[in-house]
Design a protein around this motif. Structure first.
Motif, mmCIF file in Angstrom:
data_model
loop_
_atom_site.group_PDB
_atom_site.id
_atom_site.type_symbol
_atom_site.label_atom_id
_atom_site.label_comp_id
_atom_site.label_asym_id
_atom_site.label_seq_id
_atom_site.Cartn_x
_atom_site.Cartn_y
_atom_site.Cartn_z
ATOM 1 N N THR A 141 45.095 37.209 38.993
ATOM 2 C CA THR A 141 46.420 38.073 38.368
ATOM 3 C C THR A 141 46.265 37.772 36.666
ATOM 4 O O THR A 141 45.805 37.440 35.923
ATOM 5 N N PRO A 142 46.163 39.132 36.009
ATOM 6 C CA PRO A 142 46.590 38.928 34.713
ATOM 7 C C PRO A 142 47.449 37.117 34.179
ATOM 8 O O PRO A 142 48.303 37.489 34.025
ATOM 9 N N VAL A 143 46.250 36.523 33.206
ATOM 10 C CA VAL A 143 47.065 35.210 32.869
ATOM 11 C C VAL A 143 46.580 34.173 31.618
ATOM 12 O O VAL A 143 45.042 35.081 31.701
ATOM 13 N N GLU A 144 46.874 34.319 30.637
ATOM 14 C CA GLU A 144 46.136 33.067 29.709
ATOM 15 C C GLU A 144 46.040 32.084 30.041
ATOM 16 O O GLU A 144 47.113 30.856 30.978
ATOM 17 N N TYR A 145 44.982 31.026 29.433
ATOM 18 C CA TYR A 145 45.224 30.305 29.614
ATOM 19 C C TYR A 145 46.392 29.046 28.750
ATOM 20 O O TYR A 145 46.569 28.047 29.324
ATOM 21 N N GLU A 146 46.708 29.600 28.270
ATOM 22 C CA GLU A 146 48.124 28.713 26.640
ATOM 23 C C GLU A 146 49.505 28.883 28.883
ATOM 24 O O GLU A 146 50.015 27.927 29.002
ATOM 25 N N GLY A 147 49.189 29.875 29.426
ATOM 26 C CA GLY A 147 50.080 30.143 30.150
ATOM 27 C C GLY A 147 49.670 28.714 31.708
ATOM 28 O O GLY A 147 50.626 27.784 31.784
ATOM 29 N N THR A 148 48.360 29.150 32.295
ATOM 30 C CA THR A 148 48.588 28.000 32.775
ATOM 31 C C THR A 148 48.098 26.085 32.544
ATOM 32 O O THR A 148 49.078 25.853 33.296
ATOM 33 N N LYS A 149 48.027 26.631 31.407
ATOM 34 C CA LYS A 149 47.951 24.896 31.278
ATOM 35 C C LYS A 149 49.277 24.150 30.731
ATOM 36 O O LYS A 149 49.594 23.103 31.231
ATOM 37 N N THR A 150 50.221 24.840 30.037
ATOM 38 C CA THR A 150 52.098 24.767 30.062
ATOM 39 C C THR A 150 52.240 24.637 31.284
ATOM 40 O O THR A 150 53.201 23.607 30.981
ATOM 41 N N PHE A 151 52.224 25.470 32.407
ATOM 42 C CA PHE A 151 52.551 25.777 32.943
ATOM 43 C C PHE A 151 52.236 24.302 34.011
ATOM 44 O O PHE A 151 52.892 23.091 34.561
ATOM 45 N N ALA A 152 50.927 23.836 34.016
ATOM 46 C CA ALA A 152 50.370 22.656 34.666
ATOM 47 C C ALA A 152 50.341 21.534 34.160
ATOM 48 O O ALA A 152 51.168 20.747 34.859
ATOM 49 N N ARG A 153 50.620 21.193 32.568
ATOM 50 C CA ARG A 153 51.068 20.300 32.064
ATOM 51 C C ARG A 153 52.841 20.208 31.979
ATOM 52 O O ARG A 153 53.189 19.075 32.772
ATOM 53 N N ALA A 154 53.487 21.269 32.376
ATOM 54 C CA ALA A 154 55.351 20.913 32.501
ATOM 55 C C ALA A 154 54.901 19.946 34.122
ATOM 56 O O ALA A 154 55.810 19.270 34.493
#
Length: 345
Positions: free
Chosen positions: A184-197
């Protein structure tokens, strides 16, 4: 060395060379066997490579000798091998990545002793959009894949709380990797920040075993939850790729009950698969990673995610701010993460 053999594959002619050359000395596994494995696994492997910029890790003299990464496709390639020009800021030019879109291309790559295949998380046509979120669980000795299994189970509980399905695979080396399909539409900024959290949340809850910082001195006896793989400029070993280990092990998709069983038995050998075993598994159970290509899921919306820097404490707050999951899990979560359950709105 054996004479080159010209073969026809799907209407393409290839000259296969040095088929009896041993690439895995300890196992006596030859280049011909590498090619044979990739040709036979292609029906389930190619869909996971198709359309994705591919980095090769080549071992022309064998897995115990020098290797090199190849991002820019060699000029000496058949005209039917597809490439994709991807802009490289570091090189200030386009890099022509290979696209392993079909069986002939995969066999051609194997003939180059491209033993390890490292695709992007994005399709070449949309490099800014990751198709999956990935967690690479990397044990620091004396920790091993058993500790990775425990961390993986904890991660799955968090995903289930958010209504997200996740899919584990062995790294084929010493760790475990967890994929969360998005598509689905998402940017790396979103996945990377979420993963780090999430990595920081686990570190806070299980400091005796989990670390989110990649400094080697912090990783002794612990499992690094590597969130940094969620980056446009990084790649992760492909599912079904061979690894350049002592033996021809494979990055293999597994079921969560297999992870739990190995953890219960404390038997790391239950999660080590060589090429022949993987071919047999696929014949019996198909592609366990097929849903990763099609399952549509959305990350929970995190309040203030763009404004907040993901320091450890704030990472915990981010994870706790998740709204109700967008995609419901097909099964009721069996063990929701207790800390999350208390904090979630």
């Amino acid at each position: 060395m054996s004479k080159p053999q010209v073969v026809e594959i799907a209407g393409r002619h290839l000259s296969l060379t040095n088929l009896d050359k041993i690439l895995y000395p300890e196992a006596g596994f030859t280049k011909g066997q590498v090619i044979d494995y990739y040709a036979r696994i292609a029906p389930v492997l190619v869909p996971h490579l198709a359309g994705r910029p591919l980095t090769l890790k080549r071992y022309p003299e064998g897995v115990d000798k020098e290797y090199f990464f190849e991002k820019n496709a060699t000029k000496h390639r058949p005209d039917w091998v597809k490439t994709a020009p991807i802009w490289s800021g570091g090189n200030q030019r386009d890099v022509n990545y290979l696209l392993a879109d079909d069986l002939p291309t995969l066999v051609w790559i194997a003939n180059l002793a491209g033993i390890e295949l490292h695709p992007s998380l994005s399709l070449a046509k949309d490099m800014s959009t990751p198709r999956t979120m990935v967690f690479d669980l990397d044990p620091g000795p004396p920790a091993d894949i058993m500790q990775c299994c425990q961390v993986g189970v904890w991660l799955r509980e968090i995903f289930e709380h958010f209504g997200l399905q996740s899919f584990p695979k062995t790294s084929g080396s010493k760790g475990l990797q967890i994929y969360v399909p998005l598509n689905t539409p998402v940017e790396y900024e979103g996945t990377k920040t979420f993963a780090r959290a999430l990595a920081q949340l686990l570190e806070d809850q299980h400091r005796e075993l989990v670390v989110s910082d990649m400094k080697k001195q912090l990783r002794v006896g612990k499992v690094l939850v590597d969130w940094s793989q969620n980056d446009e400029h990084k790649t992760t070993i492909s599912v079904y790729s061979l690894r350049a280990r002592e033996r021809p092990t494979v990055s293999t998709p597994v079921r969560w009950d297999e992870v739990e069983h190995a953890l219960k038995k404390k038997n790391a050998a239950l999660l080590v698969f060589e090429s022949a075993q993987v071919l047999s598994r696929v014949e019996k159970i198909g592609d366990l990673f097929a849903p990763v290509l099609t399952l549509k899921q959305k990350l929970p919306k995190l309040a203030g995610i763009k404004e907040m820097e993901p320091e450890p404490a704030e990472g915990l707050e981010l994870a706790a701010q998740a709204e109700e999951p967008v995609v419901k899990h097909t099964k009721k979560a069996r063990r929701p993460g207790s800390a999350l359950k208390k904090k979630a709105r």
